[in-house]
Design a protein around this motif. Structure first.
Motif, mmCIF file in Angstrom:
data_model
loop_
_atom_site.group_PDB
_atom_site.id
_atom_site.type_symbol
_atom_site.label_atom_id
_atom_site.label_comp_id
_atom_site.label_asym_id
_atom_site.label_seq_id
_atom_site.Cartn_x
_atom_site.Cartn_y
_atom_site.Cartn_z
ATOM 1 N N GLU A 62 -1.059 -5.879 3.406
ATOM 2 C CA GLU A 62 0.259 -5.273 3.522
ATOM 3 C C GLU A 62 0.422 -4.248 2.409
ATOM 4 O O GLU A 62 0.133 -4.524 1.243
ATOM 5 N N VAL A 63 0.903 -3.067 2.791
ATOM 6 C CA VAL A 63 1.112 -1.986 1.834
ATOM 7 C C VAL A 63 2.540 -1.483 2.034
ATOM 8 O O VAL A 63 2.972 -1.248 3.160
ATOM 9 N N LYS A 64 3.272 -1.306 0.952
ATOM 10 C CA LYS A 64 4.653 -0.822 1.056
ATOM 11 C C LYS A 64 4.702 0.670 1.315
ATOM 12 O O LYS A 64 5.415 1.137 2.184
ATOM 13 N N ARG A 65 3.972 1.438 0.529
ATOM 14 C CA ARG A 65 3.971 2.892 0.703
ATOM 15 C C ARG A 65 2.533 3.386 0.625
ATOM 16 O O ARG A 65 1.874 3.232 -0.388
ATOM 17 N N ALA A 66 2.108 4.022 1.719
ATOM 18 C CA ALA A 66 0.765 4.607 1.759
ATOM 19 C C ALA A 66 0.805 5.802 2.694
ATOM 20 O O ALA A 66 1.538 5.795 3.692
ATOM 21 N N PRO A 67 0.044 6.821 2.404
ATOM 22 C CA PRO A 67 0.037 7.992 3.298
ATOM 23 C C PRO A 67 -0.625 7.666 4.632
ATOM 24 O O PRO A 67 -1.473 6.788 4.732
ATOM 25 N N GLU A 68 -0.202 8.376 5.698
ATOM 26 C CA GLU A 68 -0.771 8.170 7.033
ATOM 27 C C GLU A 68 -2.259 8.494 7.065
ATOM 28 O O GLU A 68 -2.995 7.961 7.881
ATOM 29 N N SER A 85 -0.380 1.094 11.471
ATOM 30 C CA SER A 85 0.474 1.509 10.352
ATOM 31 C C SER A 85 1.921 1.209 10.674
ATOM 32 O O SER A 85 2.281 0.964 11.806
#
Length: 85
Positions: A62-68, A85
């Motif tokens: 799980e990642v809170k903020r990551a680029p597409e 995503s």
């Protein structure tokens, strides 16, 4: 038969109850260990079959903020079937 061997035989005969008790405890421990390893093996195989049957992931991240852009790189990793995503 030497006197020392006779004494050993008499001592072992007198301690036969303790010897039987020790043997029973060791046998119970071994049978418990064999049973537990069998149960563990069965549970692991059941988990693997369940994950394969319902196509569940082996790893979740799980990642809170990551680029597409990152999701396309993750999809290209070897062994990755699906990445969302």
């Amino acid at each position: 038969m030497t006197p020392l061997n006779r004494k050993l035989a008499r001592d072992l005969w007198r301690l036969r109850g303790q010897g039987i008790a020790i043997s029973l405890v060791v046998a119970a421990g071994i049978s418990l260990m064999v049973g537990m390893f069998g149960t563990l093996n069965s549970l692991q195989e059941s988990r693997i079959a369940f994950y394969e049957r319902y196509r569940l992931a082996d790893v979740f991240a799980e990642v809170k903020r990551a680029p597409e852009l990152l999701i396309s790189r993750v999809r290209q990793l070897p062994g990755v079937a699906v990445a969302e995503s």
